[in-house]
Write a protein that holds these residues in place. Structure first.
Motif, PDB file in Angstrom:
ATOM      1  N   UNK A  27       0.828  -1.203   0.000  1.00  9.42           N
ATOM      2  CA  UNK A  27       0.000   0.000   0.000  1.00  9.42           C
ATOM      3  C   UNK A  27       0.864   1.256   0.000  1.00  9.42           C
ATOM      4  N   UNK A  28       1.944   1.233   0.785  1.00  5.37           N
ATOM      5  CA  UNK A  28       2.820   2.396   0.839  1.00  5.37           C
ATOM      6  C   UNK A  28       3.512   2.662  -0.476  1.00  5.37           C
ATOM      7  N   UNK A  29       4.022   1.597  -1.112  1.00  5.11           N
ATOM      8  CA  UNK A  29       4.684   1.763  -2.402  1.00  5.11           C
ATOM      9  C   UNK A  29       3.694   2.212  -3.475  1.00  5.11           C
ATOM     10  N   UNK A  30       2.515   1.610  -3.507  1.00  8.25           N
ATOM     11  CA  UNK A  30       1.525   1.948  -4.537  1.00  8.25           C
ATOM     12  C   UNK A  30       1.016   3.370  -4.367  1.00  8.25           C
ATOM     13  N   UNK A  31       0.639   3.738  -3.135  1.00 16.01           N
ATOM     14  CA  UNK A  31       0.092   5.065  -2.900  1.00 16.01           C
ATOM     15  C   UNK A  31       1.082   6.172  -3.166  1.00 16.01           C
ATOM     16  N   UNK A  32       2.293   6.014  -2.655  1.00 13.27           N
ATOM     17  CA  UNK A  32       3.294   7.062  -2.853  1.00 13.27           C
ATOM     18  C   UNK A  32       3.793   7.115  -4.287  1.00 13.27           C
ATOM     19  N   UNK A  33       3.863   5.970  -4.953  1.00 15.54           N
ATOM     20  CA  UNK A  33       4.240   5.971  -6.377  1.00 15.54           C
ATOM     21  C   UNK A  33       3.201   6.711  -7.208  1.00 15.54           C
ATOM     22  N   UNK A  52       8.696  15.267  -2.444  1.00 14.88           N
ATOM     23  CA  UNK A  52       9.760  14.772  -1.569  1.00 14.88           C
ATOM     24  C   UNK A  52       9.191  13.943  -0.422  1.00 14.88           C
ATOM     25  N   UNK A  53       8.017  14.325   0.076  1.00 15.52           N
ATOM     26  CA  UNK A  53       7.363  13.533   1.112  1.00 15.52           C
ATOM     27  C   UNK A  53       7.015  12.146   0.586  1.00 15.52           C
ATOM     28  N   UNK A  54       6.426  12.089  -0.607  1.00 17.52           N
ATOM     29  CA  UNK A  54       6.060  10.806  -1.207  1.00 17.52           C
ATOM     30  C   UNK A  54       7.298   9.976  -1.537  1.00 17.52           C
ATOM     31  N   UNK A  55       8.373  10.633  -1.993  1.00 14.11           N
ATOM     32  CA  UNK A  55       9.608   9.928  -2.312  1.00 14.11           C
ATOM     33  C   UNK A  55      10.217   9.310  -1.055  1.00 14.11           C
ATOM     34  N   UNK A  56      10.273  10.077   0.030  1.00 13.97           N
ATOM     35  CA  UNK A  56      10.822   9.557   1.285  1.00 13.97           C
ATOM     36  C   UNK A  56       9.959   8.422   1.822  1.00 13.97           C
ATOM     37  N   UNK A  57       8.636   8.582   1.767  1.00 13.09           N
ATOM     38  CA  UNK A  57       7.743   7.533   2.253  1.00 13.09           C
ATOM     39  C   UNK A  57       7.848   6.270   1.402  1.00 13.09           C
TER      40      UNK A  57
END
Length: 320
Positions: free
Chosen positions: A43-49, A71-76
């Protein structure tokens, strides 16, 4: 985050877990946690991607807000990369990736964690400047300035975490820190608590409180403006969601870390609750795409555009 989780390992709760818990209980609990880790990771990879693609494809980081969200999404997203390593150790009670990988994973894990928190903190200040007095703070809210600030945050996160992360080693079969003394570890926990939670939470709360006060003052000055009422309600919901979710995901984690210092023997319930607290802190990276994307009607429309590309996208307008 995971480096602090190892405080419970150093106190013996994880190292000797198999001596006091039956294999059946350990297997069932470990399998459940492994599945939950996998769900959070996906979920974290899909949502932030999705957030990253939406910004790069539809917005091209044309504002300071989207630079910080990127940058927030990239770090997450990168934060999720270290999750399988941590889950593997918790599941097998063994680190099988070597000493170098232990240090690398801990460094990357810490950098992405702190960068995520720092980006969230800077975004609260940016949002206050955008809505309180956009003309006055215009020169501080350019994409170029936001990129410089973001680069500084990544560097600061590295400097913050590097001295601690390098204390990790896999010499004893687990990726755990070399603890000199309880006083030393208490100092490390206090330092990371202040830098990773207390200070950012204080800045966020102060920024959002000042923002709400400013918006309500404007509302009293022009009570007939429906747009002001709509903006005030939208920002209020977002502020409450951000503060509550941040505290709910991180406060249990730091609480268990400090409590582990006084845990002299193995307590199965405490150990398992600690594991859930660690998982909850990782799940915060899944919540960010929801808080900073799905709470925006425009972001939701562009998610829909990416998932159903038949319709031509309009220009993005993120919540300022």
């Amino acid at each position: 985050k995971s480096y602090e989780n190892r405080s419970i390992v150093a106190d013996g709760a994880r190292v000797h877990l198999g001596n006091s818990i039956t294999a059946e209980d350990l297997s069932g609990f470990s399998i459940t946690m492994a599945i939950l880790y996998l769900v959070v990771c996906i979920m974290g990879l899909a949502g932030n991607s999705l957030v990253i693609v939406a910004i790069l494809k539809l917005d091209k980081m044309s504002s300071s807000t989207t630079v910080y969200i990127f940058n927030l999404a990239l770090a997450d997203g990168l934060f999720m990369v270290g999750l399988p390593f941590i889950a593997s150790q918790n599941f097998q009670n063994d680190w099988m990736f070597g000493d170098v990988a232990c240090k690398v994973v801990m460094v990357l894990d810490g950098i992405n964690q702190f960068t995520s928190v720092f980006c969230l903190t800077v975004m609260s200040i940016d949002r206050y400047m955008a809505l309180s007095n956009p003309l006055r703070f215009a020169r501080w809210r350019t994409p170029r300035c936001a990129k410089v600030v973001s680069a500084v945050l990544w560097l600061f996160s590295l400097l913050t975490i590097l001295p601690m992360a390098l204390h990790f080693s896999a010499d004893q079969g687990l990726c755990i820190p070399d603890i000199a003394s309880n006083a030393w570890w208490l100092g490390i926990l206090s330092y990371t608590f202040v830098m990773g939670f207390a200070l950012p939470f204080t800045v966020m709360t102060a920024s959002y409180a000042a923002l709400l006060i400013t918006l309500r003052y404007r509302l009293r000055s022009s009570p007939v403006n429906p747009d002001s009422h709509c903006l005030e309600r939208q920002v209020t919901k977002m502020v409450v969601a951000v503060v509550v979710v941040f505290a709910a995901c991180w406060l249990p984690f730091y609480t268990f870390n400090f409590c582990s210092l006084y845990q002299t023997g193995l307590v199965q319930d405490f150990t398992r609750a600690f594991e859930f607290a660690v998982l909850l802190s990782y799940s915060w990276s899944c919540a960010n795409p929801i808080l900073y994307a799905c709470l925006s009607d425009t972001f939701r429309r562009h998610f829909h555009t990416l998932l159903r590309p038949a319709k031509s996208p309009a220009s993005m307008h993120f919540l300022p």
